[in-house]
Design a protein around this motif. Structure first.
Motif, PDB file in Angstrom:
ATOM      1  N   ILE A  52       0.734  -1.153   0.003  1.00  0.00           N
ATOM      2  CA  ILE A  52      -0.106   0.067  -0.107  1.00  0.00           C
ATOM      3  C   ILE A  52       0.796   1.380   0.039  1.00  0.00           C
ATOM      4  N   LYS A  53       2.079   0.893   0.544  1.00  0.00           N
ATOM      5  CA  LYS A  53       2.814   2.141   0.701  1.00  0.00           C
ATOM      6  C   LYS A  53       3.649   2.609  -0.595  1.00  0.00           C
ATOM      7  N   GLN A  54       3.674   1.478  -1.663  1.00  0.00           N
ATOM      8  CA  GLN A  54       4.224   1.609  -3.232  1.00  0.00           C
ATOM      9  C   GLN A  54       3.191   1.963  -4.057  1.00  0.00           C
ATOM     10  N   MET A  55       1.875   2.356  -3.550  1.00  0.00           N
ATOM     11  CA  MET A  55       1.059   2.505  -4.566  1.00  0.00           C
ATOM     12  C   MET A  55       1.296   4.307  -5.263  1.00  0.00           C
ATOM     13  N   HIS A  56       1.089   4.464  -6.504  1.00  0.00           N
ATOM     14  CA  HIS A  56       1.346   5.768  -7.066  1.00  0.00           C
ATOM     15  C   HIS A  56       0.615   6.692  -6.481  1.00  0.00           C
ATOM     16  N   HIS A  57      -0.815   6.297  -6.135  1.00  0.00           N
ATOM     17  CA  HIS A  57      -1.919   7.113  -5.357  1.00  0.00           C
ATOM     18  C   HIS A  57      -3.081   6.194  -4.986  1.00  0.00           C
ATOM     19  N   LEU A  58      -3.597   6.427  -3.844  1.00  0.00           N
ATOM     20  CA  LEU A  58      -4.746   5.796  -3.145  1.00  0.00           C
ATOM     21  C   LEU A  58      -6.074   6.439  -3.799  1.00  0.00           C
ATOM     22  N   LEU A  59      -7.210   5.761  -3.783  1.00  0.00           N
ATOM     23  CA  LEU A  59      -8.482   6.037  -4.291  1.00  0.00           C
ATOM     24  C   LEU A  59      -9.340   5.347  -3.498  1.00  0.00           C
ATOM     25  N   GLY A  60     -10.681   5.773  -3.650  1.00  0.00           N
ATOM     26  CA  GLY A  60     -11.725   4.964  -3.101  1.00  0.00           C
ATOM     27  C   GLY A  60     -12.180   3.636  -3.898  1.00  0.00           C
ATOM     28  N   VAL A  61     -12.554   2.965  -3.123  1.00  0.00           N
ATOM     29  CA  VAL A  61     -12.870   1.665  -4.082  1.00  0.00           C
ATOM     30  C   VAL A  61     -13.827   1.604  -5.123  1.00  0.00           C
ATOM     31  N   LEU A  62     -14.713   2.720  -4.971  1.00  0.00           N
ATOM     32  CA  LEU A  62     -15.730   2.776  -6.170  1.00  0.00           C
ATOM     33  C   LEU A  62     -15.143   3.573  -7.142  1.00  0.00           C
ATOM     34  N   GLN A  63     -13.779   4.101  -7.200  1.00  0.00           N
ATOM     35  CA  GLN A  63     -13.012   4.870  -8.177  1.00  0.00           C
ATOM     36  C   GLN A  63     -12.000   3.745  -8.714  1.00  0.00           C
ATOM     37  N   LEU A  70      -6.643  -3.856  -4.608  1.00  0.00           N
ATOM     38  CA  LEU A  70      -7.821  -3.617  -3.650  1.00  0.00           C
ATOM     39  C   LEU A  70      -7.164  -3.905  -2.347  1.00  0.00           C
ATOM     40  N   PHE A  71      -7.223  -3.369  -1.135  1.00  0.00           N
ATOM     41  CA  PHE A  71      -6.853  -3.538   0.095  1.00  0.00           C
ATOM     42  C   PHE A  71      -8.094  -3.723   1.067  1.00  0.00           C
ATOM     43  N   TRP A  72      -7.888  -4.846   2.010  1.00  0.00           N
ATOM     44  CA  TRP A  72      -8.715  -4.966   3.181  1.00  0.00           C
ATOM     45  C   TRP A  72      -7.938  -4.689   4.275  1.00  0.00           C
ATOM     46  N   GLY A  73      -8.757  -4.352   5.377  1.00  0.00           N
ATOM     47  CA  GLY A  73      -8.332  -3.997   6.944  1.00  0.00           C
ATOM     48  C   GLY A  73      -8.531  -2.620   6.925  1.00  0.00           C
ATOM     49  N   THR A  74      -7.523  -1.742   7.282  1.00  0.00           N
ATOM     50  CA  THR A  74      -7.453  -0.303   7.371  1.00  0.00           C
ATOM     51  C   THR A  74      -6.246   0.044   6.279  1.00  0.00           C
ATOM     52  N   GLN A  75      -6.525   1.298   6.112  1.00  0.00           N
ATOM     53  CA  GLN A  75      -5.429   1.889   5.228  1.00  0.00           C
ATOM     54  C   GLN A  75      -3.873   1.869   6.093  1.00  0.00           C
ATOM     55  N   LYS A 107     -20.584  -7.377   0.494  1.00  0.00           N
ATOM     56  CA  LYS A 107     -20.708  -6.564   1.687  1.00  0.00           C
ATOM     57  C   LYS A 107     -19.853  -6.965   3.007  1.00  0.00           C
ATOM     58  N   SER A 108     -19.796  -8.267   3.009  1.00  0.00           N
ATOM     59  CA  SER A 108     -19.316  -8.997   4.250  1.00  0.00           C
ATOM     60  C   SER A 108     -17.589  -9.093   3.748  1.00  0.00           C
ATOM     61  N   TRP A 109     -17.266  -8.946   2.590  1.00  0.00           N
ATOM     62  CA  TRP A 109     -15.924  -9.040   2.175  1.00  0.00           C
ATOM     63  C   TRP A 109     -15.665  -7.674   1.220  1.00  0.00           C
ATOM     64  N   TYR A 110     -15.519  -6.543   2.031  1.00  0.00           N
ATOM     65  CA  TYR A 110     -15.484  -5.424   1.098  1.00  0.00           C
ATOM     66  C   TYR A 110     -14.271  -4.387   1.585  1.00  0.00           C
ATOM     67  N   PRO A 111     -13.451  -4.463   0.395  1.00  0.00           N
ATOM     68  CA  PRO A 111     -12.360  -3.797   0.745  1.00  0.00           C
ATOM     69  C   PRO A 111     -12.330  -2.266   1.238  1.00  0.00           C
ATOM     70  N   CYS A 112     -11.094  -1.810   2.196  1.00  0.00           N
ATOM     71  CA  CYS A 112     -11.174  -0.552   2.630  1.00  0.00           C
ATOM     72  C   CYS A 112     -10.629   0.433   1.697  1.00  0.00           C
ATOM     73  N   ILE A 113      -9.647   0.298   0.782  1.00  0.00           N
ATOM     74  CA  ILE A 113      -9.270   1.333  -0.215  1.00  0.00           C
ATOM     75  C   ILE A 113      -8.723   0.296  -1.470  1.00  0.00           C
ATOM     76  N   ALA A 114      -8.586   1.396  -2.546  1.00  0.00           N
ATOM     77  CA  ALA A 114      -7.966   0.913  -3.712  1.00  0.00           C
ATOM     78  C   ALA A 114      -6.631   1.505  -3.683  1.00  0.00           C
ATOM     79  N   GLY A 115      -5.547   0.922  -4.442  1.00  0.00           N
ATOM     80  CA  GLY A 115      -4.316   1.595  -5.066  1.00  0.00           C
ATOM     81  C   GLY A 115      -3.961   1.547  -6.304  1.00  0.00           C
ATOM     82  N   SER A 116      -3.597   2.813  -6.937  1.00  0.00           N
ATOM     83  CA  SER A 116      -3.228   2.685  -8.368  1.00  0.00           C
ATOM     84  C   SER A 116      -1.527   2.330  -8.489  1.00  0.00           C
ATOM     85  N   ILE A 117      -1.455   1.341  -9.298  1.00  0.00           N
ATOM     86  CA  ILE A 117       0.182   1.270  -9.587  1.00  0.00           C
ATOM     87  C   ILE A 117       0.830   2.102 -10.595  1.00  0.00           C
ATOM     88  N   PHE A 118      -0.024   2.884 -11.248  1.00  0.00           N
ATOM     89  CA  PHE A 118       0.276   3.996 -12.345  1.00  0.00           C
ATOM     90  C   PHE A 118      -0.119   5.283 -11.992  1.00  0.00           C
TER      91      PHE A 118
END
Length: 118
Positions: A52-63, A70-75, A107-118
């Motif tokens: 997650i620290k290596q992501m180019h930028h973080l975004l909401g799951v819907l984006q 996609l990451f599960w847990g907390t940011q 709903k029971s297995w929903y990621p907390c955040i998404a990350g873009s590699i580009f």
């Protein structure tokens, strides 16, 4: 480049992996596709917390778009990672089978955040 990486990951569906380490699976796909890191490091990390620290930028799951992570847990403490393929589906190592599978976001297995590699 993102499409090549996603195609590579999709080519590994139903392949067995030695351990249930989704971070290792994702990092291996990124390295095999020769996706460069934006921060100058040479290797993608294998833990979700380091990835997650290596992501180019973080975004909401819907984006998220296909190829984003996609990451599960907390940011600050993610414990699972998968590759978004679109249509509320992602690729990850299935817990009990140690096989790369396309799975559904629910709903029971929903990621907390998404990350873009580009």
């Amino acid at each position: 480049m993102q499409n090549d990486y996603l195609k590579l990951a999709l080519s590994n569906i139903d392949k067995k992996f030695n351990d249930h380490n989704s971070g290792r699976f994702v990092a291996q796909q990124l390295m095999d596709a020769r996706i460069p890191l934006s921060d100058g490091n040479k290797h993608w990390e294998t833990s979700p917390a380091q990835l997650i620290k290596q992501m180019h930028h973080l975004l909401g799951v819907l984006q998220a778009t296909p190829g984003d992570l996609l990451f599960w847990g907390t940011q600050n403490a993610p414990y699972e990672v998968g590759i978004y393929v679109g249509g509320n589906q992602f690729i990850a190592i299935h817990n009990s089978e140690h096989v790369a599978k396309i799975q559904k976001i629910s709903k029971s297995w929903y990621p907390c955040i998404a990350g873009s590699i580009f």
